[in-house]
Structures are given as structure tokens and as C-alpha cells.
Design a protein around this motif. Structure first.
Motif, PDB file in Angstrom:
ATOM      1  N   SER A  29      54.480  43.020  33.577  1.00 14.85           N
ATOM      2  CA  SER A  29      55.883  42.756  33.248  1.00 14.85           C
ATOM      3  C   SER A  29      56.195  43.142  31.801  1.00 14.85           C
ATOM      4  O   SER A  29      57.268  43.657  31.514  1.00 14.85           O
ATOM      5  CB  SER A  29      56.235  41.292  33.504  1.00 14.85           C
ATOM      6  OG  SER A  29      55.505  40.449  32.647  1.00 14.85           O
TER       7      SER A  29
ATOM      8  N   ALA B 146      46.276  45.490  32.180  1.00 15.18           N
ATOM      9  CA  ALA B 146      46.509  44.844  33.472  1.00 15.18           C
ATOM     10  C   ALA B 146      45.565  45.388  34.533  1.00 15.18           C
ATOM     11  O   ALA B 146      45.046  44.626  35.362  1.00 15.18           O
ATOM     12  CB  ALA B 146      47.955  45.039  33.900  1.00 15.18           C
TER      13      ALA B 146
ATOM     14  N   LEU C 147      49.718  40.122  35.973  1.00 21.74           N
ATOM     15  CA  LEU C 147      51.152  40.246  36.243  1.00 21.74           C
ATOM     16  C   LEU C 147      51.970  40.131  34.963  1.00 21.74           C
ATOM     17  O   LEU C 147      52.992  40.812  34.803  1.00 21.74           O
ATOM     18  CB  LEU C 147      51.599  39.188  37.255  1.00 21.74           C
ATOM     19  CG  LEU C 147      51.109  39.404  38.684  1.00 21.74           C
ATOM     20  CD1 LEU C 147      51.486  38.209  39.546  1.00 21.74           C
ATOM     21  CD2 LEU C 147      51.656  40.685  39.262  1.00 21.74           C
TER      22      LEU C 147
END
Length: 61
Positions: free
Chosen positions: A40, A6, A36
Motif C-alpha cells: 500500500s 513486500a 500488505l
């Protein structure tokens, strides 16, 4: 692992946004959503590995 991915995706998205460029269908917004998603997944615990059920931070008695 997903947190590192990420971070790389967010870095690329920032560079693309500052340069006002795209990589085919990958623009800044698409890469932001991908980053994102990786964050997550990392927070959900996916991608973490435990070899034989042993966690390096804890000892079983």
C-alpha cells in the motif's frame, strides 16, 4: 523499493506458513499484514525518489 520489501516479506511468510513455524511474535499473519502495508505504501507513491525534481521517464521542455 517497498514492492521489493513486500515481495521478500511475502516469501518469508510463505516459507513460515509451509513450515508451520514462527519467529517469536512474527507469524504468517503478522508478516502478511506487513507485506500488505509495504504494497500500500508503494502504491501510494511513498518511497519513490526524484533527484532534484527530475523524473527519468519524462523530459521537461
Amino acid at each position: 523499493m517497498f514492492a521489493i520489501i513486500a515481495a521478500v516479506i511475502f516469501g518469508l511468510a510463505l516459507i513460515l506458513d509451509l513450515a508451520d513455524a514462527t519467529l517469536g511474535t512474527l507469524n504468517g499473519g503478522t508478516m502478511l499484514i506487513a507485506g500488505l502495508l509495504c504494497i500500500s505504501l508503494h502504491l501510494a507513491g511513498i518511497g519513490t525518489s526524484r533527484a532534484n525534481g527530475f523524473s527519468f521517464g519524462r523530459r521537461r521542455r
